[in-house]
Design an enzyme around this catalytic site. Structure first.
Site, PDB file in Angstrom:
ATOM      1  N   ASP A  84       0.818  -1.217   0.000  1.00 23.82           N
ATOM      2  CA  ASP A  84       0.000   0.000   0.000  1.00 23.82           C
ATOM      3  C   ASP A  84       0.849   1.263   0.000  1.00 23.82           C
ATOM      4  O   ASP A  84       2.070   1.215   0.185  1.00 23.82           O
ATOM      5  CB  ASP A  84      -0.981  -0.009   1.191  1.00 23.82           C
ATOM      6  CG  ASP A  84      -0.379  -0.622   2.446  1.00 23.82           C
ATOM      7  OD1 ASP A  84       0.850  -0.551   2.601  1.00 23.82           O
ATOM      8  OD2 ASP A  84      -1.134  -1.171   3.258  1.00 23.82           O
ATOM      9  N   ASN A 155      -7.692  -2.909  14.020  1.00 29.75           N
ATOM     10  CA  ASN A 155      -9.068  -3.170  13.579  1.00 29.75           C
ATOM     11  C   ASN A 155      -9.136  -4.406  12.666  1.00 29.75           C
ATOM     12  O   ASN A 155     -10.155  -4.642  12.029  1.00 29.75           O
ATOM     13  CB  ASN A 155      -9.622  -1.940  12.840  1.00 29.75           C
ATOM     14  CG  ASN A 155      -8.773  -1.578  11.621  1.00 29.75           C
ATOM     15  OD1 ASN A 155      -7.858  -2.314  11.259  1.00 29.75           O
ATOM     16  ND2 ASN A 155      -9.065  -0.462  10.995  1.00 29.75           N
ATOM     17  N   HIS A 157      -7.367  -4.946   9.905  1.00 27.91           N
ATOM     18  CA  HIS A 157      -7.132  -4.749   8.466  1.00 27.91           C
ATOM     19  C   HIS A 157      -5.871  -5.473   7.998  1.00 27.91           C
ATOM     20  O   HIS A 157      -4.962  -5.728   8.785  1.00 27.91           O
ATOM     21  CB  HIS A 157      -7.105  -3.256   8.086  1.00 27.91           C
ATOM     22  CG  HIS A 157      -5.893  -2.487   8.501  1.00 27.91           C
ATOM     23  ND1 HIS A 157      -5.870  -1.115   8.597  1.00 27.91           N
ATOM     24  CD2 HIS A 157      -4.639  -2.874   8.848  1.00 27.91           C
ATOM     25  CE1 HIS A 157      -4.683  -0.706   8.961  1.00 27.91           C
ATOM     26  NE2 HIS A 157      -3.910  -1.752   9.123  1.00 27.91           N
ATOM     27  N   GLU A 162      -9.853  -2.316   4.795  1.00 28.95           N
ATOM     28  CA  GLU A 162     -10.398  -1.961   6.101  1.00 28.95           C
ATOM     29  C   GLU A 162     -11.668  -2.762   6.391  1.00 28.95           C
ATOM     30  O   GLU A 162     -12.303  -3.292   5.459  1.00 28.95           O
ATOM     31  CB  GLU A 162     -10.736  -0.456   6.111  1.00 28.95           C
ATOM     32  CG  GLU A 162      -9.534   0.457   5.846  1.00 28.95           C
ATOM     33  CD  GLU A 162      -8.600   0.580   7.052  1.00 28.95           C
ATOM     34  OE1 GLU A 162      -8.545  -0.336   7.892  1.00 28.95           O
ATOM     35  OE2 GLU A 162      -7.904   1.605   7.140  1.00 28.95           O
TER      36      GLU A 162
END
Ligand code: F6R
Length: 277
Positions: A84, A155, A157, A162
């Protein structure tokens, strides 16, 4: 990845190693990456790695750079694709993942510059979709990823895929694309940006589909702040609300290496896990 330490467990058909601390995780991960480089280079003339940024792999890259400095490891036949990049961002912005990779790995080993690929945070907005499709095309024409290195967000991801409300099937088909970062991700990026408000709110990420297609997946987690996400990904339902749980759907190709702090929400599951003989 062919060699696994005898302390490996199997959980939901994924391999899991729990090591004392972050340093041990880095050393074990670097060893697996080095073995993957050697195996793929011997078999196909090059190794194709998917790489991650963030705090977790810093020690892994330090170890790989050390092995290179000791003349034990070359990246001459290694091609890399990063997961990313923030968007928009200049590649020379020190907060860019391009700059991170140069600092931690590319600038310290003998990788060929046109084999070290990141999504480009400076492409025009009108060309983003084309750029993302081209990036996937490059991976494909290199024969796919031999090994994908991952961290996990608090979280859950992976890359910047996400948590979301898609069905599992839809989530597994997600391609490389422009995404909006989740509030937890922005809060955790304060380290680079100074405050959550200053974090660039959008990014380019490799899709779940491309990550899951890797021939092997090595996912690392260190620290108590990752414990809940690790426990949910390893023992909870497969759901797009926790993208790392999607790894369960390609379980035989997945290895988790975590430290004791990141494993601290796992005790019951561990009792049920079977050691790999
Ligand atoms: C980074 C990436 C992210 C991180 C994750 C964990 O390229 O794709 O998914 O792996 O956010 O980050 P750290 O290691 O900083 O806790």
């Amino acid at each position: 990845m062919s060699q696994f330490a005898p302390d490996s467990l199997r959980i939901r058909d994924m391999r899991l190693r729990i090591l004392p601390d972050a340093r041990a995780v880095s050393l074990a991960a670097a060893e697996i990456i080095e073995a993957a480089i050697r195996e793929a280079t011997a078999a196909r003339g090059q190794a194709v790695l998917g790489l991650a940024t963030g705090a977790t792999p810093e020690g892994v890259y330090a170890r790989l750079a050390e092995r290179h400095a000791a003349d034990e490891l070359s990246f001459r036949h290694v091609t890399t694709y990063n997961l990313d990049e923030y968007y928009p961002i200049s590649p020379v912005d020190p907060r860019s993942y391009r700059a991170y990779m140069h600092r931690h790995l590319f600038g310290r080993v003998d990788i060929t510059p046109n084999r070290a690929h990141l999504l480009d945070g400076s492409v025009p907005e009108s060309a983003v979709a084309e750029h993302c499709a081209a990036f996937e095309g490059w991976i494909e024409s290199d024969g796919g990823l031999d090994l994908q290195l991952l961290g996990i967000g608090r979280n859950g991801h992976i890359g910047f895929n996400e948590p979301c409300g898609l069905s599992v099937d839809e989530a597994r088909r997600l391609r490389t694309r422009l995404v909006e970062l989740h509030p937890v991700t922005r809060a955790d990026a304060r380290r680079e940006f100074g405050s959550a408000e200053a974090v660039i709110p959008t990014a380019l990420t490799l899709g779940v589909a491309t990550i899951l297609a890797a021939r092997s997946i090595l996912i690392l987690a260190t620290g108590a702040h990752k414990a809940e996400a690790v426990a949910a990904a390893l023992t909870g339902p497969v759901t797009a609300h926790l993208p790392a749980s999607l790894l369960q759907s390609v379980s035989p190709r997945v290895t988790w290496i975590v430290d004791q702090a990141a494993a601290s929400a796992l005790p019951e599951a561990l009792a049920a896990a079977s050691p790999i003989g």
